[in-house]
Design a protein around this motif. Structure first.
Motif, PDB file in Angstrom:
ATOM      1  N   SER A 199       0.859  -1.185   0.000  1.00 40.76           N
ATOM      2  CA  SER A 199       0.000   0.000   0.000  1.00 40.76           C
ATOM      3  C   SER A 199       0.896   1.236   0.000  1.00 40.76           C
ATOM      4  O   SER A 199       2.117   1.142   0.188  1.00 40.76           O
ATOM      5  N   HIS A 200       0.287   2.391  -0.194  1.00 39.75           N
ATOM      6  CA  HIS A 200       1.058   3.636  -0.209  1.00 39.75           C
ATOM      7  C   HIS A 200       1.222   4.232   1.181  1.00 39.75           C
ATOM      8  O   HIS A 200       1.846   5.291   1.330  1.00 39.75           O
ATOM      9  N   ASP A 201       0.710   3.587   2.215  1.00 40.62           N
ATOM     10  CA  ASP A 201       0.706   4.135   3.562  1.00 40.62           C
ATOM     11  C   ASP A 201       2.066   3.966   4.236  1.00 40.62           C
ATOM     12  O   ASP A 201       2.217   3.284   5.248  1.00 40.62           O
TER      13      ASP A 201
END
Length: 321
Positions: free
Chosen positions: A198-200
């Motif tokens: 994910s981009h988190d």
């Protein structure tokens, strides 16, 4: 709503991308190699390109995190990610007064992968390099001060008689061109180091361009991480070492491997009369699809070999006439 401990940036990624790309191209003028941007006219450049090292850059704006005041507070169950960045840096004694950070880009609906993973796939030293580039400041005034400061490059003020001394002076000038310019020293460069789901995630770092951390939490070894250090290393790689440097065809193999692994049309990397043309065509596609900018470090093997020979020859004597 922005948290009170976040220092917002006055810059934009597009502004940073345009300024850094143009500045890097300027730096290579007068050197025995060229650093070509995908938007630059490359007429005749293929004749200088039997050495071609692609550098893929993702430009980010940095924002700031104010330090904790007092001791480390107890972690809350619903704590946001940036709070955990602050906590991690204080817990490990990393610079945080303030620290800087940037987050990864979210996956576009039509994208085949996260931009971070695409950038990672192109980081294959010594065939190609991929880095994030971000300023070490947040405000336009400081950024412009570094961009427009008078360049203080080291030039040879005398006509040296010894070819060894003359070669050493030129070599040092080329290295100093990247090592000491304030604008390049005021940017960080971080190579992506692992795939993500994910981009988190966030990279955080000191305003000196070191002490880099990654969240989910880890400390990134190595450094220094300034863009000036990265470009100095590439200059030394191409001039001062005897290692095998990639040809355009070898550099293309990284592109072809990425396309093949993602089951994409291999024709993207076959558009052009020469391998150099095809490499640039691939770079334009990558910029269009993922916002990743390609720059090509290009040189001629014979010219570089002659420079190495002059620089490292020690039996040359000063002409006494």
């Amino acid at each position: 709503m922005t948290a009170s401990y976040v220092i917002k940036s006055e810059l934009t990624e597009k502004q940073i991308e345009a300024d850094v790309a143009q500045y890097l191209g300027w730096c290579s003028i007068g050197m025995p190699f060229r650093l070509l941007d995908i938007d630059e006219q490359a007429t005749g450049a293929d004749k200088l390109s039997n050495i071609t090292i692609p550098i893929y850059m993702q430009f980010k704006k940095s924002e700031g995190l104010k330090p904790w005041v007092g001791g480390i507070a107890k972690r809350r169950a619903n704590e946001d990610k940036l709070q955990s960045v602050r906590r991690f840096r204080q817990l490990h004694g990393l610079a945080d007064d303030p620290s800087a950070f940037f987050g990864l880009r979210a996956k576009a609906k039509t994208a085949l992968n996260l931009q971070h993973n695409v950038l990672l796939a192109h980081n294959r030293p010594d065939q190609s390099y991929a880095i994030y580039v971000a300023p070490l400041n947040f405000d336009k005034k400081s950024y412009s001060a570094d961009l427009y400061v008078e360049p203080r490059l080291v030039h040879n003020p005398w006509h040296w008689r010894s070819s060894v001394m003359r070669s050493e002076m030129l070599h040092n000038e080329w290295v100093n061109r990247y090592a000491f310019l304030p604008f390049l020293r005021s940017h960080i460069s971080i190579a992506p180091h692992e795939e993500v789901a994910s981009h988190d995630h966030y990279y955080a770092f000191s305003l000196s361009g070191d002490e880099v951390s990654w969240h989910s939490p880890a400390i990134i070894d190595g450094g220094p991480f300034r863009l000036s250090d990265f470009m100095t290393a590439r200059t030394r790689q191409i001039i001062a070492t005897d290692e095998n440097l990639p040809s355009p065809e070898q550099a293309l193999e990284v592109c072809r491997a990425f396309l093949s692994q993602n089951e994409l049309d291999l024709g993207i990397a076959e558009d052009g009369e020469t391998p150099f043309d095809r490499l640039r065509a691939y770079g334009r596609w990558l910029a269009s699809e993922f916002g990743i900018r390609q720059m090509l470090l290009c040189a001629d093997k014979k010219a570089i070999a002659e420079i190495r020979d002059r620089h490292f020859r020690r039996d040359d004597t000063v002409d006494q006439t």
